[in-house]
Scaffold this active site. Sequence first.
Site, PDB file in Angstrom:
ATOM      1  N   THR A  17      -4.641  -2.769 -17.065  1.00 64.62           N
ATOM      2  CA  THR A  17      -4.954  -1.581 -17.870  1.00 64.62           C
ATOM      3  C   THR A  17      -4.611  -1.739 -19.343  1.00 64.62           C
ATOM      4  O   THR A  17      -5.317  -1.203 -20.201  1.00 64.62           O
ATOM      5  CB  THR A  17      -4.177  -0.366 -17.295  1.00 64.62           C
ATOM      6  OG1 THR A  17      -4.625  -0.152 -15.971  1.00 64.62           O
ATOM      7  CG2 THR A  17      -4.407   0.893 -18.097  1.00 64.62           C
ATOM      8  N   ASP A  61      -8.593  -7.204 -13.010  1.00 59.26           N
ATOM      9  CA  ASP A  61      -7.792  -6.087 -12.518  1.00 59.26           C
ATOM     10  C   ASP A  61      -6.847  -6.739 -11.505  1.00 59.26           C
ATOM     11  O   ASP A  61      -7.277  -7.558 -10.685  1.00 59.26           O
ATOM     12  CB  ASP A  61      -8.705  -5.066 -11.828  1.00 59.26           C
ATOM     13  CG  ASP A  61      -7.949  -3.838 -11.358  1.00 59.26           C
ATOM     14  OD1 ASP A  61      -8.302  -2.736 -11.783  1.00 59.26           O
ATOM     15  OD2 ASP A  61      -7.015  -3.986 -10.527  1.00 59.26           O
ATOM     16  N   SER A  62      -5.574  -6.399 -11.545  1.00 60.67           N
ATOM     17  CA  SER A  62      -4.618  -7.152 -10.730  1.00 60.67           C
ATOM     18  C   SER A  62      -4.786  -6.945  -9.228  1.00 60.67           C
ATOM     19  O   SER A  62      -4.145  -7.633  -8.441  1.00 60.67           O
ATOM     20  CB  SER A  62      -3.185  -6.854 -11.165  1.00 60.67           C
ATOM     21  OG  SER A  62      -2.750  -5.615 -10.684  1.00 60.67           O
ATOM     22  N   SER A  63      -5.654  -6.038  -8.822  1.00 62.74           N
ATOM     23  CA  SER A  63      -5.936  -5.923  -7.383  1.00 62.74           C
ATOM     24  C   SER A  63      -6.658  -7.174  -6.885  1.00 62.74           C
ATOM     25  O   SER A  63      -6.730  -7.422  -5.684  1.00 62.74           O
ATOM     26  CB  SER A  63      -6.774  -4.683  -7.098  1.00 62.74           C
ATOM     27  OG  SER A  63      -6.020  -3.554  -7.447  1.00 62.74           O
ATOM     28  N   THR A  93      -0.519  -3.424 -13.328  1.00 61.36           N
ATOM     29  CA  THR A  93       0.686  -2.991 -12.613  1.00 61.36           C
ATOM     30  C   THR A  93       0.527  -3.027 -11.088  1.00 61.36           C
ATOM     31  O   THR A  93       1.516  -3.119 -10.373  1.00 61.36           O
ATOM     32  CB  THR A  93       1.078  -1.551 -13.022  1.00 61.36           C
ATOM     33  OG1 THR A  93      -0.025  -0.685 -12.784  1.00 61.36           O
ATOM     34  CG2 THR A  93       1.512  -1.492 -14.467  1.00 61.36           C
ATOM     35  N   ASP A  94      -0.725  -2.943 -10.607  1.00 61.03           N
ATOM     36  CA  ASP A  94      -0.916  -2.794  -9.157  1.00 61.03           C
ATOM     37  C   ASP A  94      -0.219  -3.889  -8.348  1.00 61.03           C
ATOM     38  O   ASP A  94       0.387  -3.603  -7.307  1.00 61.03           O
ATOM     39  CB  ASP A  94      -2.408  -2.772  -8.808  1.00 61.03           C
ATOM     40  CG  ASP A  94      -3.080  -1.476  -9.246  1.00 61.03           C
ATOM     41  OD1 ASP A  94      -2.358  -0.536  -9.630  1.00 61.03           O
ATOM     42  OD2 ASP A  94      -4.323  -1.400  -9.207  1.00 61.03           O
ATOM     43  N   THR A 169       9.151  -2.868  -6.995  1.00 55.54           N
ATOM     44  CA  THR A 169       8.016  -2.354  -6.216  1.00 55.54           C
ATOM     45  C   THR A 169       7.289  -1.364  -7.112  1.00 55.54           C
ATOM     46  O   THR A 169       7.943  -0.624  -7.852  1.00 55.54           O
ATOM     47  CB  THR A 169       8.558  -1.595  -4.974  1.00 55.54           C
ATOM     48  OG1 THR A 169       9.232  -2.547  -4.162  1.00 55.54           O
ATOM     49  CG2 THR A 169       7.464  -0.945  -4.157  1.00 55.54           C
ATOM     50  N   GLN A 281      11.383  -0.344   5.620  1.00 59.73           N
ATOM     51  CA  GLN A 281      10.386   0.468   4.915  1.00 59.73           C
ATOM     52  C   GLN A 281      11.039   1.284   3.787  1.00 59.73           C
ATOM     53  O   GLN A 281      10.331   1.827   2.937  1.00 59.73           O
ATOM     54  CB  GLN A 281       9.695   1.416   5.904  1.00 59.73           C
ATOM     55  CG  GLN A 281       8.837   0.687   6.916  1.00 59.73           C
ATOM     56  CD  GLN A 281       8.215   1.610   7.957  1.00 59.73           C
ATOM     57  OE1 GLN A 281       8.177   2.820   7.796  1.00 59.73           O
ATOM     58  NE2 GLN A 281       7.735   1.010   9.034  1.00 59.73           N
ATOM     59  N   CYS A 282      12.363   1.383   3.829  1.00 59.73           N
ATOM     60  CA  CYS A 282      13.060   2.141   2.781  1.00 59.73           C
ATOM     61  C   CYS A 282      13.101   1.329   1.487  1.00 59.73           C
ATOM     62  O   CYS A 282      13.172   0.111   1.517  1.00 59.73           O
ATOM     63  CB  CYS A 282      14.499   2.440   3.192  1.00 59.73           C
ATOM     64  SG  CYS A 282      14.611   3.493   4.625  1.00 59.73           S
TER      65      CYS A 282
HETATM   66  N1  ASP Z   1      -5.712  -1.469 -11.667  1.00 58.64           N
HETATM   67  C1  ASP Z   1      -4.883  -1.892 -12.780  1.00 58.64           C
HETATM   68  C2  ASP Z   1      -4.389  -3.286 -12.500  1.00 58.64           C
HETATM   69  O1  ASP Z   1      -3.451  -3.451 -11.769  1.00 58.64           O
HETATM   70  C3  ASP Z   1      -3.753  -0.936 -12.964  1.00 58.64           C
HETATM   71  C4  ASP Z   1      -2.831  -1.284 -14.118  1.00 58.64           C
HETATM   72  O2  ASP Z   1      -2.992  -2.201 -14.859  1.00 58.64           O
HETATM   73  O3  ASP Z   1      -1.853  -0.557 -14.288  1.00 58.64           O
HETATM   74  O4  ASP Z   1      -4.942  -4.236 -13.017  1.00 58.64           O
END
Ligand code: ASP
Length: 346
Positions: A17, A61-63, A93-94, A169, A281-282
């Site tokens: 982003t 995009d980091s996804s 951030t993802d 996380t 999971q915590c």
């Molecule tokens: N979808 C974006 C990514 O991870 C979200 C971000 O950058 O915060 O690339």
Amino acid sequence: MDEHSQVSVLIIYTGGTIGMMQDPKTHLLKPFDLENIIIEVPELKKFGFKLDHVAFDPLIDSSNVNPAFWVKIADTIYKNYDKYNGFVVLHGTDTMAYTASALSFMFENLSKPIILTGSQLPIGNIRTDGKENLISSVEIAAAEISGNALVPEVCIYFENKLYRGNRTTKLNAEYFNAFYSGNCTPLAKSGVYINYEYDKIIYPDEKEKLKLHRNLENNIAILKIFPGISPELIRAITDTDDLKAIILETFGAGNAPTDEGFICAIRNALGKGIIILNVSQCLQGSVEQGKYETSAELERIGVISGYDITTEAALTKLMVLFGKKLDREEIIFNLNKSIAGEITPI
Ligand code: ASP
């Protein structure tokens, strides 16, 4: 690097982003070019550091991050390691917590900072969080103490906090505090000053040569248990060909159902040589196998405690350990100890 040479930082832009813009036709956010980021933050020049930058092509995009992408980031750092005091990786951030965790295990004997950052709002946006994140990350990547790096670790810097990367996380998809590190307090906090927690930072014992582990095994599964989980579902996963390990995300302090169907499915997987790592999971606290009746059997049949590790760190640690072609005993030995500050063994 001699003491009179200019402090230098390499900024590696991978996407996310921070550098995105809205496509005028589709209105979707897509990565834009690096020049745009640097133009938006003229303050960076005031540091007087030598700042170089490289941008990946394509930006992602980091996804869409995968182990090959981690190798690409690691290779960029490795090739430039002697030329810079520190590195800033701009990343979405993802999956930033996965990337930071992976890099922390891929690099051995790290003596320079690798600071990952990004933002929740694109840098061109008036209210962006990207500027402060980038400026402070550069300052941290350049910071020295007695001629050595002040923070020679893989970290995430976000919203005034510097975290050990493999303890993080992603917590928030809306507010600026995107990351959480429940089992390791920040290595630094920034306000008027950047206040470092010197005794928490891991410094290399001696200046051993940097090693990069580029082989990553991705035949690893994450299995989050839930009330009502069926043994068939577990078997469907454990029947995967050549599966090396399962991260079993359990309740609370490492607890799971005690019914024979569940235990039998887990025992079966262990019998096939699959390593099972118990991760809670915590987001805060540690697995303590044997504390409750509901974890005693897991301990008895050979499930390994993940202690207070995050799922992101567990996955990438296993990928690197298997990638090193260690034998089963060595892998278990390494799971029980901290390699890069990722666990607090009890
Ligand atoms: N979808 C974006 C990514 O991870 C979200 C971000 O950058 O915060 O690339």
